[in-house]
Design a protein around this motif. Sequence first.
Motif, PDB file in Angstrom:
ATOM      1  N   SER A 118       0.801  -1.222   0.000  1.00 31.28           N
ATOM      2  CA  SER A 118       0.000   0.000   0.000  1.00 31.28           C
ATOM      3  C   SER A 118       0.834   1.273   0.000  1.00 31.28           C
ATOM      4  O   SER A 118       0.281   2.371  -0.086  1.00 31.28           O
ATOM      5  CB  SER A 118      -0.944   0.010   1.211  1.00 31.28           C
ATOM      6  N   VAL A 119       2.150   1.143   0.136  1.00 37.35           N
ATOM      7  CA  VAL A 119       3.003   2.330   0.198  1.00 37.35           C
ATOM      8  C   VAL A 119       4.155   2.188  -0.786  1.00 37.35           C
ATOM      9  O   VAL A 119       4.455   1.099  -1.276  1.00 37.35           O
ATOM     10  CB  VAL A 119       3.570   2.550   1.615  1.00 37.35           C
ATOM     11  N   ALA A 120       4.789   3.312  -1.069  1.00 39.71           N
ATOM     12  CA  ALA A 120       5.979   3.329  -1.908  1.00 39.71           C
ATOM     13  C   ALA A 120       7.018   4.222  -1.237  1.00 39.71           C
ATOM     14  O   ALA A 120       6.673   5.168  -0.511  1.00 39.71           O
ATOM     15  CB  ALA A 120       5.659   3.861  -3.306  1.00 39.71           C
ATOM     16  N   SER A 121       8.286   3.921  -1.456  1.00 34.72           N
ATOM     17  CA  SER A 121       9.353   4.732  -0.882  1.00 34.72           C
ATOM     18  C   SER A 121       9.275   6.154  -1.417  1.00 34.72           C
ATOM     19  O   SER A 121       9.041   6.376  -2.608  1.00 34.72           O
ATOM     20  CB  SER A 121      10.715   4.132  -1.222  1.00 34.72           C
ATOM     21  N   ALA A 122       9.451   7.121  -0.514  1.00 34.92           N
ATOM     22  CA  ALA A 122       9.405   8.531  -0.906  1.00 34.92           C
ATOM     23  C   ALA A 122      10.145   9.352   0.138  1.00 34.92           C
ATOM     24  O   ALA A 122      10.216   8.952   1.311  1.00 34.92           O
ATOM     25  CB  ALA A 122       7.954   9.013  -1.026  1.00 34.92           C
ATOM     26  N   GLY A 249      -5.644   3.711   0.329  1.00 30.63           N
ATOM     27  CA  GLY A 249      -5.813   4.122   1.716  1.00 30.63           C
ATOM     28  C   GLY A 249      -6.582   3.101   2.539  1.00 30.63           C
ATOM     29  O   GLY A 249      -6.217   2.802   3.682  1.00 30.63           O
ATOM     30  N   LEU A 250      -7.669   2.551   1.955  1.00 31.42           N
ATOM     31  CA  LEU A 250      -8.459   1.556   2.679  1.00 31.42           C
ATOM     32  C   LEU A 250      -7.639   0.299   2.935  1.00 31.42           C
ATOM     33  O   LEU A 250      -7.694  -0.277   4.024  1.00 31.42           O
ATOM     34  CB  LEU A 250      -9.716   1.216   1.877  1.00 31.42           C
ATOM     35  N   LEU A 251      -6.853  -0.127   1.933  1.00 31.45           N
ATOM     36  CA  LEU A 251      -5.994  -1.291   2.106  1.00 31.45           C
ATOM     37  C   LEU A 251      -5.000  -1.063   3.238  1.00 31.45           C
ATOM     38  O   LEU A 251      -4.791  -1.949   4.081  1.00 31.45           O
ATOM     39  CB  LEU A 251      -5.245  -1.589   0.802  1.00 31.45           C
ATOM     40  N   ALA A 252      -4.410   0.118   3.284  1.00 30.98           N
ATOM     41  CA  ALA A 252      -3.444   0.429   4.331  1.00 30.98           C
ATOM     42  C   ALA A 252      -4.104   0.426   5.707  1.00 30.98           C
ATOM     43  O   ALA A 252      -3.533  -0.067   6.686  1.00 30.98           O
ATOM     44  CB  ALA A 252      -2.795   1.781   4.061  1.00 30.98           C
ATOM     45  N   PHE A 256      -3.161  -2.148   8.620  1.00 28.69           N
ATOM     46  CA  PHE A 256      -2.662  -1.646   9.903  1.00 28.69           C
ATOM     47  C   PHE A 256      -3.422  -2.272  11.063  1.00 28.69           C
ATOM     48  O   PHE A 256      -2.835  -2.693  12.062  1.00 28.69           O
ATOM     49  CB  PHE A 256      -2.794  -0.123   9.938  1.00 28.69           C
ATOM     50  N   VAL A 257      -4.749  -2.340  10.931  1.00 27.31           N
ATOM     51  CA  VAL A 257      -5.577  -2.948  11.981  1.00 27.31           C
ATOM     52  C   VAL A 257      -5.233  -4.423  12.148  1.00 27.31           C
ATOM     53  O   VAL A 257      -5.154  -4.938  13.275  1.00 27.31           O
ATOM     54  CB  VAL A 257      -7.074  -2.769  11.655  1.00 27.31           C
ATOM     55  N   LEU A 258      -5.011  -5.138  11.048  1.00 25.98           N
ATOM     56  CA  LEU A 258      -4.631  -6.557  11.124  1.00 25.98           C
ATOM     57  C   LEU A 258      -3.314  -6.745  11.864  1.00 25.98           C
ATOM     58  O   LEU A 258      -3.173  -7.633  12.702  1.00 25.98           O
ATOM     59  CB  LEU A 258      -4.523  -7.138   9.713  1.00 25.98           C
ATOM     60  N   VAL A 259      -2.324  -5.910  11.547  1.00 25.06           N
ATOM     61  CA  VAL A 259      -1.026  -6.019  12.219  1.00 25.06           C
ATOM     62  C   VAL A 259      -1.179  -5.753  13.709  1.00 25.06           C
ATOM     63  O   VAL A 259      -0.646  -6.496  14.551  1.00 25.06           O
ATOM     64  CB  VAL A 259      -0.014  -5.033  11.601  1.00 25.06           C
TER      65      VAL A 259
END
Length: 285
Positions: A118-122, A249-252, A256-259
Amino acid sequence: MVGLLCVAGSALCSGSAVVLQAVAVRRLPHDTGLGSTLARRLLTSPAYLAALVLVALGFALSFVALRTLPLFLVQAGRASGLAVAAALAVLLLGARFTGRDAAGLVALGAGLVALALSVASAPVAAPAAGVPLGLLGAALLLGVVAWRVAARPPATRTGLALAVMAGCGYALLALAAHVVDPTRPVELPADPALWAGALGGCLALALTALALRRAPVVPVTAATVATETCVGALLGLVLVGDRALPGRGLLATVAFVLVLAGALAVARFGSPESLAEPEPVTAQG
């Protein structure tokens, strides 16, 4: 890729440190306060010194990861260190998995994979004016409140309060590491965020030790991890504009909640049940 590898390494270090810290603090007297006696006892414990080395290494790896990854991903990765603690407890201390533990590990693993997608390096966005000074003020306030709470008579409720404050200290440390600019070493000593992170980290270590001695380790570990993970992620979103990839955003959020749920499910492994209780120790000094 380098950032994700650093997150994984940080989780390995933090999970190992959890078990070593739990071993060390079991020899502390229940009425130990936040002061020189606590530091002296912990710094003469080989297990605690080893835990400090792992904490420092884990933080260094997190610092590298925070150069290019959002705080919510790095914090979730650190929370997954409890899976490492679980594995060590099973392999070295004879603990046993339950169905809940297995489900927690599956949720944790699935959440981490989804977060990575869900994220990329920036590059890290520059914080708004006043954020570094605000972090220092928050760290100083946390220290004052923690000192007063630690001075109360030992009780489970006090231990849990200290655990929550330890999580806040770790969150301040993480955000400070996220916003400090290491490319300007000459200006670092004057950066309030640097001092806020140092104070938050020191407070977090001391408060974790006190909390582990005053309350059961499972709720202490859960409270510390939940507070650090959620507060750190929230600060990153609000203060430095951390975001997932567009459309993810929803995937993230779900990841996050799962982790977090998975980490809390295996939080009991921060307390090696097979360890014998130490001889009673009375506080001195």
